[in-house]
Design an enzyme around this catalytic site. Structure first.
Site, PDB file in Angstrom:
ATOM      1  N   GLN A   1       7.240  -4.472  -4.156  1.00 55.59           N
ATOM      2  CA  GLN A   1       6.017  -4.923  -3.952  1.00 55.59           C
ATOM      3  C   GLN A   1       5.324  -5.613  -5.250  1.00 55.59           C
ATOM      4  OE1 GLN A   1       2.677  -2.247  -3.911  1.00 55.59           O
ATOM      5  NE2 GLN A   1       2.062  -2.753  -1.705  1.00 55.59           N
TER       6      GLN A   1
ATOM      7  N   TYR B   1      -7.120  -4.692  -4.575  1.00 55.64           N
ATOM      8  CA  TYR B   1      -6.402  -5.313  -5.790  1.00 55.64           C
ATOM      9  C   TYR B   1      -6.860  -6.769  -5.453  1.00 55.64           C
ATOM     10  CZ  TYR B   1      -4.839  -0.769  -6.740  1.00 55.64           C
ATOM     11  OH  TYR B   1      -4.793   0.589  -6.910  1.00 55.64           O
TER      12      TYR B   1
ATOM     13  N   ARG C   1       1.435  -7.288   2.644  1.00 52.47           N
ATOM     14  CA  ARG C   1       0.724  -5.953   2.908  1.00 52.47           C
ATOM     15  C   ARG C   1      -0.867  -6.169   2.945  1.00 52.47           C
ATOM     16  NH1 ARG C   1       0.433   0.479   1.038  1.00 52.47           N
ATOM     17  NH2 ARG C   1       0.611   1.036   2.900  1.00 52.47           N
TER      18      ARG C   1
ATOM     19  N   GLY D   1       4.529   7.386   2.928  1.00 47.60           N
ATOM     20  CA  GLY D   1       4.236   7.536   1.706  1.00 47.60           C
ATOM     21  C   GLY D   1       4.644   8.997   1.206  1.00 47.60           C
ATOM     22  N   ARG D   2       3.274  10.067   1.285  1.00 49.29           N
ATOM     23  CA  ARG D   2       3.835  10.978   0.747  1.00 49.29           C
ATOM     24  C   ARG D   2       4.663  11.841   1.374  1.00 49.29           C
ATOM     25  NH1 ARG D   2      -2.465  11.758   2.019  1.00 49.29           N
ATOM     26  NH2 ARG D   2      -1.792  10.723   3.635  1.00 49.29           N
TER      27      ARG D   2
HETATM   28  C1  LIG Z   1       0.706   8.656  -5.194  1.00 44.44           C
HETATM   29  C2  LIG Z   1       0.340   7.444  -4.244  1.00 44.44           C
HETATM   30  C3  LIG Z   1       0.592   5.981  -4.877  1.00 44.44           C
HETATM   31  C4  LIG Z   1       0.298   4.896  -4.032  1.00 44.44           C
HETATM   32  N1  LIG Z   1       0.637   3.689  -4.552  1.00 44.44           N
HETATM   33  C5  LIG Z   1       0.618   2.494  -3.901  1.00 44.44           C
HETATM   34  C6  LIG Z   1       1.032   1.178  -4.229  1.00 44.44           C
HETATM   35  O1  LIG Z   1       1.679   1.255  -5.329  1.00 44.44           O
HETATM   36  N2  LIG Z   1       1.119   0.297  -3.367  1.00 44.44           N
HETATM   37  C7  LIG Z   1       0.340   0.106  -2.267  1.00 44.44           C
HETATM   38  O2  LIG Z   1       0.221  -0.738  -1.470  1.00 44.44           O
HETATM   39  N3  LIG Z   1       0.015   1.459  -1.677  1.00 44.44           N
HETATM   40  C8  LIG Z   1       0.090   2.534  -2.417  1.00 44.44           C
HETATM   41  N4  LIG Z   1      -0.299   3.904  -2.002  1.00 44.44           N
HETATM   42  C9  LIG Z   1      -0.675   4.133  -0.510  1.00 44.44           C
HETATM   43  C10 LIG Z   1       0.531   4.401   0.328  1.00 44.44           C
HETATM   44  O3  LIG Z   1       1.483   3.286   0.409  1.00 44.44           O
HETATM   45  C11 LIG Z   1       0.289   4.758   1.669  1.00 44.44           C
HETATM   46  O4  LIG Z   1      -0.627   3.793   2.251  1.00 44.44           O
HETATM   47  C12 LIG Z   1      -0.414   6.143   1.630  1.00 44.44           C
HETATM   48  O5  LIG Z   1      -0.167   7.142   1.152  1.00 44.44           O
HETATM   49  C13 LIG Z   1      -0.854   6.609   3.247  1.00 44.44           C
HETATM   50  O6  LIG Z   1       0.325   6.837   3.787  1.00 44.44           O
HETATM   51  P1  LIG Z   1       0.900   8.344   3.798  1.00 44.44           P
HETATM   52  O7  LIG Z   1      -0.066   9.145   4.799  1.00 44.44           O
HETATM   53  O8  LIG Z   1       2.305   8.147   4.581  1.00 44.44           O
HETATM   54  O9  LIG Z   1       1.141   8.963   2.426  1.00 44.44           O
HETATM   55  C14 LIG Z   1      -0.013   4.882  -2.597  1.00 44.44           C
HETATM   56  C15 LIG Z   1      -0.519   6.147  -2.562  1.00 44.44           C
HETATM   57  C16 LIG Z   1      -0.186   7.524  -2.929  1.00 44.44           C
HETATM   58  C17 LIG Z   1      -0.479   8.663  -2.462  1.00 44.44           C
END
Ligand SMILES: Cc1cc2nc3c(=O)[nH]c(=O)nc-3n(C[C@H](O)[C@H](O)[C@H](O)COP(=O)(O)O)c2cc1C
Length: 368
Positions: free
Chosen positions: A106, A185, A232, A318-319
């Protein structure tokens, strides 16, 4: 939490995403982890971390800066603009492929979310409007500054930085790149009617606000081919002190303009019960990847229904992936999931990064 997917579940069926065939539709969402070296070179720990998660249909890397000035929202975030970065990303690509996985990097420019105490660079944005937020700088929490509005003649350089970073990613052996135009961003700031008050050809009417993201997509497609490019977006999302008043028009313009390119996928972070989801989903006929982005745990039941109905090509997680390197196996078995530890999301070192146990490790008899 536990959820069991049948072996014939739609989320477990293969899907073509541009030049890649993903063996399942549960992708790893981009996750900033702040474990890179201070110069933006990913650490060796990152190689282990990503290879551990190679069973994801596709891994999308943490956000990675296209230039030194593009970095600076968090400490120790990686880049893709010098040879050293590229060499370490090549190690990661090799390890993920060796483990049977596929990976996109990304690419971002942090725009007004950058802090000079982190990047060493001036904070820039479409307009001189600060995010009402603080950054975690090396010397503690500090409010984000009022950014300098980019001059029109600087914008081509930013497009060129995305192009060059995409070239490096592919030369490093990555399967493709995802252009980060979400979460407040720089590219999102141009799309948004809240943060973009420009009166040149990059501001004002929705098609002007969509111009920068469209130009970046076009340049990157020209450089590495459409089958290796994802995008995205997070229309209407509040991340980065961002709340668009009109969360549809600029995105309609953007998707209409880039549709003929046939990029690998569109990745949308959105509540799928909103009218905006319906409006934008109807506009996109290529692969569509959803991230529901709620504060709660992933609702795999909902995602499976969406995949079954054909509303989504895949979902990013993500998490749950952060805390479960063997997430796919656990879903097949209906096993309990490890709980993500928020305290180590951005902490340095291996703890909370590469030490989440797999099911097999948990079941190993403990030595006395
Ligand atoms: C620790 C953390 C770091 C993240 N870093 C990014 C990132 O670098 N780029 C991005 O587009 N989204 C980032 N996100 C958002 C995640 O891609 C995702 O949209 C968000 O965690 C919700 O999805 P989930 O419920 O499956 O965790 C981040 C989220 C978390 C929790």
């Amino acid at each position: 939490m536990a959820f069991q997917l049948d072996s014939d579940a739609s989320l477990l069926k293969p899907v073509r995403i541009g030049d890649v065939v993903a063996p399942n539709r549960i992708f790893m969402a981009p996750l900033t982890r702040s474990r890179a070296h201070a110069d933006g070179t990913p650490s060796d720990l990152a190689t282990v971390y990503y290879a551990q998660r190679a069973a994801a249909g596709l891994i999308i890397s943490e956000a990675t800066a296209v230039s030194e000035a593009a970095n600076g929202a968090y400490v120790n975030t990686p880049g893709m603009y010098i040879d050293r970065h590229q060499e370490q990303w090549a190690e990661i690509a090799g390890a993920v492929h060796e483990a049977g996985g596929r990976m996109f990097v990304q690419l971002w420019h942090v725009g007004r979310m950058g802090h000079p105490d982190i990047s060493g660079a001036e904070t820039v944005a479409p307009s001189a409007i600060a995010a009402n937020m603080a950054a975690h700088t090396p010397s503690g929490k500090s409010p984000l500054p009022v950014p300098r509005a980019l001059r029109t003649d600087e914008i081509a350089g930013i497009v060129a930085d995305f192009r060059a970073a995409a070239r490096r990613a592919v030369d490093a052996g990555m399967d493709g790149v995802e252009i980060h135009s979400a979460n407040g961003y720089l590219l999102h700031e141009f799309l948004s009617d809240v943060t973009n008050r420009r009166d040149d050809s990059y501001g004002g009417a929705p098609h002007n606000r969509a111009r920068l993201t469209a130009e970046v997509v076009e340049a990157v497609v020209d450089e590495i081919g459409a089958g290796r490019v994802g995008l995205r977006i997070s229309p209407g999302g509040s991340a980065g002190d961002m709340r668009e008043v009109d969360e549809v028009s600029a995105y309609e313009e953007l998707l209409t303009r880039i549709a003929p390119l046939g990029i690998a996928y569109l990745h949308v972070l959105i509540d799928p019960t909103t009218p905006t989801f319906g409006a934008l989903r109807a506009l996109w006929s290529g692969p569509f990847i959803l991230n529901t982005g709620r504060d709660t745990e992933t609702d795999f039941c909902q995602l499976e229904s969406f995949a079954e109905w054909g509303a989504i090509s895949a979902a990013t997680v993500g998490r749950a992936f952060l805390a479960n390197p063997d997430l796919i196996d656990r879903l097949l078995l209906g096993a309990e999931l490890n709980t993500p530890d928020v305290a180590t999301f951005y902490a340095p070192g291996p703890v909370g990064y590469i030490d989440y146990p797999t099911l097999a490790e948990l079941e190993e008899p403990q030595s006395a």
